[in-house]
Motif scaffolding. Structure first.
Motif, mmCIF file in Angstrom:
data_model
loop_
_atom_site.group_PDB
_atom_site.id
_atom_site.type_symbol
_atom_site.label_atom_id
_atom_site.label_comp_id
_atom_site.label_asym_id
_atom_site.label_seq_id
_atom_site.Cartn_x
_atom_site.Cartn_y
_atom_site.Cartn_z
ATOM 1 N N ARG A 51 -41.342 -30.910 -8.700
ATOM 2 C CA ARG A 51 -40.338 -31.904 -8.354
ATOM 3 C C ARG A 51 -40.151 -32.898 -9.495
ATOM 4 N NH1 ARG A 51 -40.823 -36.234 -3.310
ATOM 5 N NH2 ARG A 51 -39.115 -37.598 -3.969
ATOM 6 N N LEU A 52 -38.892 -33.272 -9.741
ATOM 7 C CA LEU A 52 -38.564 -34.279 -10.745
ATOM 8 C C LEU A 52 -38.327 -35.627 -10.080
ATOM 9 C CD1 LEU A 52 -36.148 -32.095 -12.857
ATOM 10 C CD2 LEU A 52 -38.312 -33.018 -13.672
ATOM 11 N N ASN A 53 -38.464 -36.671 -10.859
ATOM 12 C CA ASN A 53 -38.260 -38.020 -10.351
ATOM 13 C C ASN A 53 -36.775 -38.345 -10.350
ATOM 14 O OD1 ASN A 53 -38.574 -40.625 -9.498
ATOM 15 N ND2 ASN A 53 -39.447 -41.393 -11.409
ATOM 16 N N ALA A 54 -36.062 -37.729 -9.405
ATOM 17 C CA ALA A 54 -34.605 -37.869 -9.323
ATOM 18 C C ALA A 54 -34.214 -38.124 -7.870
ATOM 19 C CB ALA A 54 -33.922 -36.597 -9.835
ATOM 20 N N PRO A 55 -33.027 -38.702 -7.618
ATOM 21 C CA PRO A 55 -32.574 -38.919 -6.235
ATOM 22 C C PRO A 55 -32.599 -37.612 -5.444
ATOM 23 C CG PRO A 55 -31.110 -40.015 -7.782
ATOM 24 C CD PRO A 55 -32.034 -39.165 -8.602
ATOM 25 N N HIS A 56 -32.997 -37.708 -4.176
ATOM 26 C CA HIS A 56 -33.095 -36.488 -3.376
ATOM 27 C C HIS A 56 -32.465 -36.632 -1.992
ATOM 28 C CE1 HIS A 56 -36.730 -38.875 -2.402
ATOM 29 N NE2 HIS A 56 -36.504 -38.437 -1.188
ATOM 30 N N LYS A 57 -32.084 -37.845 -1.603
ATOM 31 C CA LYS A 57 -31.462 -38.008 -0.289
ATOM 32 C C LYS A 57 -29.942 -38.083 -0.449
ATOM 33 C CE LYS A 57 -31.419 -40.571 4.018
ATOM 34 N NZ LYS A 57 -31.889 -41.727 4.810
ATOM 35 N N PRO A 58 -29.202 -37.362 0.372
ATOM 36 C CA PRO A 58 -27.736 -37.407 0.285
ATOM 37 C C PRO A 58 -27.188 -38.803 0.590
ATOM 38 C CG PRO A 58 -28.474 -35.541 1.594
ATOM 39 C CD PRO A 58 -29.668 -36.400 1.387
ATOM 40 N N TYR A 59 -26.040 -39.094 0.028
ATOM 41 C CA TYR A 59 -25.336 -40.346 0.301
ATOM 42 C C TYR A 59 -23.869 -40.021 0.569
ATOM 43 C CZ TYR A 59 -23.489 -39.928 -4.458
ATOM 44 O OH TYR A 59 -22.863 -39.468 -5.588
ATOM 45 N N ALA A 60 -23.183 -40.987 1.165
ATOM 46 C CA ALA A 60 -21.751 -40.823 1.441
ATOM 47 C C ALA A 60 -20.951 -41.397 0.286
ATOM 48 C CB ALA A 60 -21.382 -41.524 2.735
ATOM 49 N N LEU A 61 -19.944 -40.649 -0.148
ATOM 50 C CA LEU A 61 -19.027 -41.110 -1.185
ATOM 51 C C LEU A 61 -17.691 -41.420 -0.522
ATOM 52 C CD1 LEU A 61 -18.830 -41.470 -4.318
ATOM 53 C CD2 LEU A 61 -17.688 -39.250 -4.349
ATOM 54 N N LEU A 62 -17.233 -42.651 -0.701
ATOM 55 C CA LEU A 62 -16.024 -43.124 -0.031
ATOM 56 C C LEU A 62 -15.121 -43.861 -1.010
ATOM 57 C CD1 LEU A 62 -17.965 -44.527 3.002
ATOM 58 C CD2 LEU A 62 -16.150 -42.820 3.258
ATOM 59 N N PRO A 63 -13.821 -43.924 -0.719
ATOM 60 C CA PRO A 63 -12.958 -44.798 -1.517
ATOM 61 C C PRO A 63 -13.442 -46.237 -1.361
ATOM 62 C CG PRO A 63 -11.662 -43.329 -0.105
ATOM 63 C CD PRO A 63 -13.080 -43.213 0.339
ATOM 64 N N ALA A 64 -13.379 -47.026 -2.430
ATOM 65 C CA ALA A 64 -13.913 -48.390 -2.378
ATOM 66 C C ALA A 64 -13.241 -49.232 -1.296
ATOM 67 C CB ALA A 64 -13.751 -49.047 -3.740
ATOM 68 N N ALA A 65 -11.973 -48.936 -0.975
ATOM 69 C CA ALA A 65 -11.235 -49.734 0.003
ATOM 70 C C ALA A 65 -11.424 -49.237 1.439
ATOM 71 C CB ALA A 65 -9.752 -49.748 -0.349
ATOM 72 N N HIS A 66 -12.171 -48.173 1.630
ATOM 73 C CA HIS A 66 -12.347 -47.624 2.978
ATOM 74 C C HIS A 66 -13.185 -48.589 3.823
ATOM 75 C CE1 HIS A 66 -13.461 -44.867 6.207
ATOM 76 N NE2 HIS A 66 -12.543 -44.020 5.755
ATOM 77 N N PRO A 67 -12.857 -48.752 5.102
ATOM 78 C CA PRO A 67 -13.632 -49.663 5.965
ATOM 79 C C PRO A 67 -15.131 -49.348 5.991
ATOM 80 C CG PRO A 67 -11.597 -49.027 7.058
ATOM 81 C CD PRO A 67 -11.679 -48.213 5.801
ATOM 82 N N LEU A 68 -15.499 -48.068 5.966
ATOM 83 C CA LEU A 68 -16.916 -47.714 5.995
ATOM 84 C C LEU A 68 -17.638 -48.078 4.697
ATOM 85 C CD1 LEU A 68 -16.856 -44.189 7.741
ATOM 86 C CD2 LEU A 68 -17.494 -46.397 8.752
#
Length: 310
Positions: free
Chosen positions: A163-180
């Motif tokens: 294993r490498l020392n890198a991000p491993h958990k998924p994240y949500a990618l959204l438009p900056a103006a999106h309410p979420l």
């Protein structure tokens, strides 16, 4: 007594793996007659027919050819290791490391890793290739790569992996103006109500869909692309959300739109970036040095610095 050469074996293996003398010649940048002569000499040396020639359809191995192929590959591997390790025994370490990297992670990690490594070992040549998971595994098994950087998903037990020392958990990618995008974290349930832009490469495609299905959700895939930047641009244009693991260090897309990376609240299987090599292939000295360097590097978003010694 007739002898064979490593070059003849190299030509022979190339023909096997390309299923064609024409393609092997193209890959090796030599003439077709040179390969034909090499194979003819091998057949005369071993007094065995190695290939069945098919008119306009390439070649296929005979039973004798198959046995020779397996032994030739092993002999070429050993000769390569001998050459690399002999070079590495010099005071000035040299050699070549062929590395394959998963295509969405390669631009973010590999150039910086190589640049840092070359500062310490300028005489070691790094050859880089990027591709999908199955291409990397195929390359490892065919001896094309000394080392592969890929995600620990749907892999067999034929490789050693770390294993490498890198991000491993998924994240949500959204438009900056999106309410979420204003929230500190979102849920898969909230995301599933929005159209999805899917990173369409194996195994990422199945992984990202499955994390929703395991919670009982079924997002609507509006668009898909094998390019992470295409996915980011589609999200930036407000066409939907995406789920990714690789975290670019910028929130801007190629076409100037701003994005938001938002954590996902739900628990889900991690997607680990690993470095891997075949279990039956001992890494060369140059490969070991590159692996040692990678162990010292923090691949967190926006950071690529040496970790503090323990």
């Amino acid at each position: 007594m007739t002898h064979f050469t490593l070059r003849q074996l190299r030509y022979f293996v190339a023909v096997v793996e390309e299923d064609s003398i024409v393609e092997a010649a193209r890959q090796l940048h030599i003439s077709q007659p040179s390969i034909s002569v090499a194979i003819k000499n091998l057949e005369e040396t071993f007094n065995q027919r190695l290939f069945i020639r098919h008119h306009a359809q390439g070649v296929s191995l005979t039973a004798s050819g198959r046995r020779l192929y397996e032994r030739a590959r092993e002999l070429l591997r050993l000769s390569y290791e001998l050459e690399q390790n002999a070079r590495a025994e010099n005071d000035l370490v040299s050699g070549t490391v062929a590395i394959g990297c998963f295509e969405s992670a390669a631009p973010l990690y590999m150039p910086k890793l190589v640049a840092g490594f070359k500062q310490n070992y300028p005489e070691i040549t790094i050859q880089l290739y990027d591709g999908e998971q199955h291409e990397l595994m195929h390359g490892l098994h065919r001896g094309r790569f000394d080392l592969a950087f890929l995600y620990d998903l749907e892999l067999g037990d034929s490789i050693n992996k770390e294993r490498l020392n890198a991000p491993h958990k998924p994240y949500a990618l959204l438009p900056a103006a999106h309410p979420l995008a204003r929230k500190k974290a979102v849920t898969l349930k909230e995301l599933s109500r929005e159209p999805m832009i899917l990173l369409d490469v194996v195994p990422s495609r199945n992984y990202f869909i499955d994390i929703f299905k395991e919670k009982g959700y079924c997002p609507t895939v509006a668009y898909s692309s094998p390019s992470i930047e295409m996915v980011r641009c589609m999200v930036g244009q407000g066409l939907g959300f995406s789920v990714l693991v690789t975290r670019p260090s910028t929130d801007m897309t190629y076409d100037g739109k701003r994005l938001a990376q938002v954590n996902i609240h739900d628990e889900m299987p991690a997607s680990m970036l690993i470095m891997a090599y075949l279990r039956n292939n001992e890494p060369t000295k140059a490969t070991q040095l590159f692996m040692d360097y990678c162990r010292t590097v923090d691949l967190s978003p926006g950071i690529l610095a040496h970790a503090e010694p323990a």
